[in-house]
Design a protein around this motif. Sequence first.
Motif, mmCIF file in Angstrom:
data_model
loop_
_atom_site.group_PDB
_atom_site.id
_atom_site.type_symbol
_atom_site.label_atom_id
_atom_site.label_comp_id
_atom_site.label_asym_id
_atom_site.label_seq_id
_atom_site.Cartn_x
_atom_site.Cartn_y
_atom_site.Cartn_z
ATOM 1 N N ASP A 30 -13.746 -1.380 -6.491
ATOM 2 C CA ASP A 30 -14.803 -2.049 -5.733
ATOM 3 C C ASP A 30 -16.165 -1.817 -6.363
ATOM 4 O OD1 ASP A 30 -12.910 -2.981 -3.972
ATOM 5 O OD2 ASP A 30 -13.396 -1.531 -2.384
ATOM 6 N N GLU A 41 -4.748 6.376 -4.356
ATOM 7 C CA GLU A 41 -4.892 4.943 -4.080
ATOM 8 C C GLU A 41 -6.300 4.629 -3.567
ATOM 9 O OE1 GLU A 41 -2.199 1.762 -1.730
ATOM 10 O OE2 GLU A 41 -2.905 3.429 -0.485
ATOM 11 N N SER A 42 -6.791 5.433 -2.641
ATOM 12 C CA SER A 42 -8.119 5.227 -2.068
ATOM 13 C C SER A 42 -9.203 5.356 -3.136
ATOM 14 C CB SER A 42 -8.362 6.244 -0.951
ATOM 15 O OG SER A 42 -9.657 6.115 -0.454
ATOM 16 N N THR A 43 -9.083 6.365 -3.976
ATOM 17 C CA THR A 43 -10.053 6.574 -5.054
ATOM 18 C C THR A 43 -10.043 5.402 -6.024
ATOM 19 O OG1 THR A 43 -9.784 8.961 -4.854
ATOM 20 C CG2 THR A 43 -10.750 8.137 -6.908
ATOM 21 N N ARG A 44 -8.863 4.932 -6.390
ATOM 22 C CA ARG A 44 -8.757 3.799 -7.318
ATOM 23 C C ARG A 44 -9.383 2.542 -6.716
ATOM 24 N NH1 ARG A 44 -6.323 3.963 -11.749
ATOM 25 N NH2 ARG A 44 -5.753 1.774 -11.746
ATOM 26 N N MET A 45 -9.203 2.344 -5.418
ATOM 27 C CA MET A 45 -9.793 1.175 -4.760
ATOM 28 C C MET A 45 -11.316 1.280 -4.739
ATOM 29 S SD MET A 45 -7.045 0.521 -1.706
ATOM 30 C CE MET A 45 -7.871 -0.869 -0.987
ATOM 31 N N GLN A 46 -11.839 2.482 -4.502
ATOM 32 C CA GLN A 46 -13.286 2.679 -4.512
ATOM 33 C C GLN A 46 -13.858 2.395 -5.893
ATOM 34 O OE1 GLN A 46 -13.747 6.683 -3.098
ATOM 35 N NE2 GLN A 46 -13.558 6.095 -0.942
ATOM 36 N N SER A 89 0.868 -1.176 0.000
ATOM 37 C CA SER A 89 0.000 0.000 0.000
ATOM 38 C C SER A 89 0.908 1.230 0.000
ATOM 39 C CB SER A 89 -0.881 0.010 1.248
ATOM 40 O OG SER A 89 -0.101 0.259 2.402
ATOM 41 N N GLU A 136 0.369 12.151 1.084
ATOM 42 C CA GLU A 136 -1.079 12.275 1.284
ATOM 43 C C GLU A 136 -1.844 12.194 -0.026
ATOM 44 O OE1 GLU A 136 -1.372 15.940 3.468
ATOM 45 O OE2 GLU A 136 -0.834 14.973 5.378
ATOM 46 N N SER A 175 -0.846 10.735 -2.763
ATOM 47 C CA SER A 175 -0.721 9.355 -3.249
ATOM 48 C C SER A 175 -1.741 8.461 -2.565
ATOM 49 C CB SER A 175 0.688 8.807 -2.974
ATOM 50 O OG SER A 175 1.656 9.561 -3.631
ATOM 51 N N GLN A 176 -1.931 8.679 -1.280
ATOM 52 C CA GLN A 176 -2.931 7.886 -0.548
ATOM 53 C C GLN A 176 -4.338 8.169 -1.065
ATOM 54 O OE1 GLN A 176 -1.896 8.715 3.684
ATOM 55 N NE2 GLN A 176 -1.788 6.486 3.843
ATOM 56 N N ARG A 177 -4.618 9.432 -1.378
ATOM 57 C CA ARG A 177 -5.945 9.772 -1.913
ATOM 58 C C ARG A 177 -6.183 9.103 -3.263
ATOM 59 N NH1 ARG A 177 -5.056 15.585 -1.123
ATOM 60 N NH2 ARG A 177 -4.902 15.754 1.105
#
Length: 198
Positions: free
Chosen positions: A167, A159-164, A99, A153, A155-157
């Motif tokens: 899903d 990553e989170s958006t891509r995971m959403q 991650s 930060e 990069s985390q956003r």
Amino acid sequence: MTDILEQLAERQSAGPLNQLGAQDRGEDRALERFLKFNPSKFTGEPNLEVAENWLERMTNIFSALDYIENREFNEKFLPPLIQEKREDEFIKLRQGTLSVAEYEGKFTKLSKYAPELVTNEQKRIRRFVQELNVEIQEGLAVVQISTFTEAFEKSQRVESTRMQVRDFHYKKGVFLVILLVRLVKVPPLPRWEEEWEE
């Protein structure tokens, strides 16, 4: 780092604060700030993990106090082979299946062994971003980044958006399969045992 600690300790034992000059008072305040972190003492154990954990704790304290001298500690307490191994790990570090948070943790820890590769904030940001997965790099391409914290930060956003999104597509695909099965009313598959008996 060790020299700084020794100098500060010597200053503290020199006498009361009101007898010292302005520079000495500043150093005493620095020592007081340092001691508020309740730092542990390094006993020089040959155990690499103990040394690295102590160094990480001290680095965090000194970063908060704006003191950084990791290279001196590494040269004095870590065998050259270990230093080279950690530097190679940093050079080869890629996000891969990690991650963003896991990658950042390894990046920060290993970058201490190759400070010449991250000599300033821009080089640190560039190296961090270049070794992220391509999908995350694409999400950062149009973003203005001026600090390492921002790079992490954002990069985390991404990553989170891509995971959403992933899903959502997965759930949408499962829903469509269930809907198609209900609409088409697929007959049950024949039981193999019955065919073999005939």
